[in-house]
Scaffold this motif. Sequence first.
Motif: not given
Length: 442
Positions: A72-83
């Motif tokens: 989102r514009d100058g922001a970022i969210v990343a994630w790992i969803t496990p089993d």
Amino acid sequence: MTASPVAPTPAGRSTADSALTHLADLAAFVQASPSSFHAVAEAARRLSSAGFTALEESEDWPVAAGRYFVVRDGAIVAWITPDGAGPTSPYRIVGAHTDSPGFVLKPKPTTAAHGWLQPGVEVYGGPLYNSWLDRELEFAGRLVFDDGTTELVRTGPFLRFPQLAVHLDRGVNSEGLTLNPQQHLNPVIGVGALADTDIVAHLAGLAGRAGRHVVGYDIVTADTAAPRVFGLDGTLFASGRLDNLSSVHAGLVALLAVAGEPARAATAPSIAVFAAFDHEEVGSETRSGAAGPFLESVLARIGNATPSDRARAHAQSWCLSADAGHAVHPNYPERHDPVNRPLVNSGPLLKINANKRYATDALGAAEWARSCRQAGVDYQEFVSNNSVPCGSTIGPITATRLGIRTFDVGIALLSMHSARELCGVEDPAALASAMTAFLAPA
């Protein structure tokens, strides 16, 4: 040939290869990130290369296990969803911010005075004005065009704030330098007639477009000097934007390290999240800032949960808020707490404030101690001198918005908010190691 910004370890130096490798990568990340938008683009590039899937906020999102990120514009969210993750699965979040203090290009920016061509700029955040003088700076950021497209641009060395010569200000060294931001902080880009120059057209040309098609821009200044290792035995590191790209880079490295262990990531009991926000230096109260709804919205969509399940997930979750802190200054020791005096290369900081300018409490301190112990990393406690109020971070904001237990950490700096800051060569890698242990507890 351009010299490497991170020199080899001098003879007799015991710095681990991993710390110098991390430092070289941090230097590359900083050089790729003159603006918050560039920092997010570089993070997105690295995540994509590691197999993360880019999502759009306007589209449906998968709830299956996997690796994802959204910008989102100058922001970022990343994630790992496990089993096996479900609506009540807790989160382990590393949060940081992508912006740094400096100057922003004004509307109608091209001006001229006494034969000099000058861009109009406005102060952003709380930079140390004098540190920006007599440096070759660049403009960088995003342009928006009348067809709805957006392009990132950067000029390379382009502007400079020229200091008045000592011959014309004989008292400057004895009486001090006073800079009025409107009068004295107007950079130069060249000489000539105003009619012959258009900064916006120059920026558009870098994207292969005509200036008349630009309908909006978010352009900041950045120092163009390369990061460098220096000092006795190569123990010190100087760079622009360590506040807070040092934390953004460490958090990104930590998430990628967790992703690099597929079995561990797939079976983790919590969802590992990396969140880097914009506009912390001006209060975070924007749609891409920590006080906005970005992270809350992402977590709600990840979990696909009822309000009750979401509350249960948040009650089990943790947020590590990472932002740079202060090393004790040898020339101004009276500005620091007389007992707690952090040094560079002695481990990252646990930041504590009784008035909750930092979010750390006893439970957070215990979780940080556990993470550092698992990573084999030493850490230091930071608290301000009672007569020198401290700043704040995204930590208290995140804790308030989400109700998630939060604590504040970061590497120790000298010259914070200078155009060029200083840290120890060992601390950035130590921070990333502790973050990795936080995201994936043993």
